[in-house]
Enzyme design. Structure first.
Site, PDB file in Angstrom:
ATOM      1  N   ASN A 163       8.922  25.399  34.481  1.00  0.00           N
ATOM      2  CA  ASN A 163       9.247  23.929  33.945  1.00  0.00           C
ATOM      3  C   ASN A 163       9.268  24.471  32.375  1.00  0.00           C
ATOM      4  O   ASN A 163       8.481  25.282  31.698  1.00  0.00           O
ATOM      5  CB  ASN A 163       8.174  23.549  34.055  1.00  0.00           C
ATOM      6  N   ASP A 186      19.123  15.986  32.406  1.00  0.00           N
ATOM      7  CA  ASP A 186      19.137  15.049  32.591  1.00  0.00           C
ATOM      8  C   ASP A 186      19.275  13.958  31.305  1.00  0.00           C
ATOM      9  O   ASP A 186      18.881  14.768  30.389  1.00  0.00           O
ATOM     10  CB  ASP A 186      18.175  14.579  33.111  1.00  0.00           C
ATOM     11  N   THR A 261      30.049  25.874  36.292  1.00  0.00           N
ATOM     12  CA  THR A 261      29.130  24.991  36.714  1.00  0.00           C
ATOM     13  C   THR A 261      29.192  24.145  37.568  1.00  0.00           C
ATOM     14  O   THR A 261      30.602  23.386  37.789  1.00  0.00           O
ATOM     15  CB  THR A 261      28.358  24.464  35.187  1.00  0.00           C
ATOM     16  N   GLU A 263      28.607  20.995  37.338  1.00  0.00           N
ATOM     17  CA  GLU A 263      28.560  19.559  36.958  1.00  0.00           C
ATOM     18  C   GLU A 263      30.227  19.541  36.385  1.00  0.00           C
ATOM     19  O   GLU A 263      30.822  18.268  36.704  1.00  0.00           O
ATOM     20  CB  GLU A 263      27.097  19.129  36.292  1.00  0.00           C
TER      21      GLU A 263
END
Length: 287
Positions: A163, A186, A261, A263
């Site tokens: 994280n 995000d 990537t 995305e």
């Protein structure tokens, strides 16, 4: 046997596949459908993560075994707080070089795999909070290493579950990094979720801590509002300056980031826009 396999639900099929990967050795590239996970993870949850007390306590040798240095055990006295649970730190093995590039929220590892041959002499780490996705990247890298025996290909990349919002300084000492990639993070569209965005006033100070002067933060997104948010927060930070368009386009890592990537490929297929901004870490001001 086939009938039993057909009766398994999706979760059981994923477990069987991943267990077989571990038992049989990872030589074939993993199949992404067996590592699917929700796109969102609560960054404020505990997640039962394992992380080092400090960068000095981090053992990188399992992540970059090709770069392990031959060193003798350290025989000097250890700090009083050292316990048996940290016994591995009494005889630390070290790497011949440090991790210098990090992909924050690396997803399925497309950027890592593309950067490996582009930066062959640099250790690159992907950090991903989602358990299954991090495991996929680890298996992907293991397979690529197996498929390229006798070469250094893909030995310089690795991935761990972490994280970043909570524990980045636990992994990297001050001024260790030269590049930090933040690719398609995000967007957290709702206003009450903005505190979970990976670029913020507080987190930018942590990136400044881990980056050495001259180090670069790379950002890319297909959400214009998020792009403006990241630009605003990095431009107003006193230790970062935005890199010009000319210098940005001349950086080969930018083209890799825009095309390699998962995305970025998805955005390209959908003919969407990609918003890019780079920021250089400045020298520390005089006391």
């Amino acid at each position: 046997m086939r009938r039993m396999a057909e009766q398994l639900n999706k979760k059981q099929k994923r477990a069987h596949y991943r267990q077989a990967q571990k038992e049989n050795g990872i030589s074939a590239l993993p199949r992404k459908k067996f590592y699917r996970q929700r796109a969102h993870a609560n960054v404020f949850s505990d997640h039962q993560l394992v992380y080092p007390k400090s960068p000095a306590h981090m053992d990188w040798t399992t992540y970059f075994p090709a770069f392990v240095a031959d060193t003798d055990p350290i025989t000097t006295a250890q700090p009083a707080e050292t316990s048996l649970s940290n016994a591995t730190n009494l005889y630390p093995r070290k790497l011949t070089k440090e991790v210098e590039v990090v992909d924050i929220g690396c997803g399925f590892g497309g950027l890592l795999v593309a950067l490996a041959p582009a930066l062959p002499d640099t250790l690159i780490l992907g950090m991903e909070i989602r358990t299954s996705v991090a495991e996929y990247v680890q298996h992907r890298i293991a397979a690529l290493r197996t498929q390229n025996p006798g070469t250094d290909l893909y030995q310089n990349i690795s991935c761990l579950r972490a994280n970043t919002m909570k524990f980045l300084p636990n992994f990297f000492r001050k001024g260790q990094l030269t590049k930090a990639f933040i690719c398609f993070p995000d967007p957290h569209f709702k206003h009450r979720k903005h505190k979970a965005r990976i670029v913020s006033t507080t987190l930018n100070s942590e990136y400044a801590y881990a980056l050495r002067p001259g180090g670069i933060v790379y950002t890319i997104t297909d959400v214009e509002d998020l792009h403006n948010w990241m630009v605003q927060h990095l431009e107003t930070h006193p230790i970062f300056e935005r890199i010009s368009e000319e210098e940005q386009e001349a950086d080969p890592c930018v083209e890799i980031m825009k095309t390699e990537t998962e995305e970025s490929k998805k955005v390209g297929r959908n003919k969407g826009q990609k918003f890019v901004a780079l920021f250089r870490r400045l020298e520390d001001p005089p006391w």
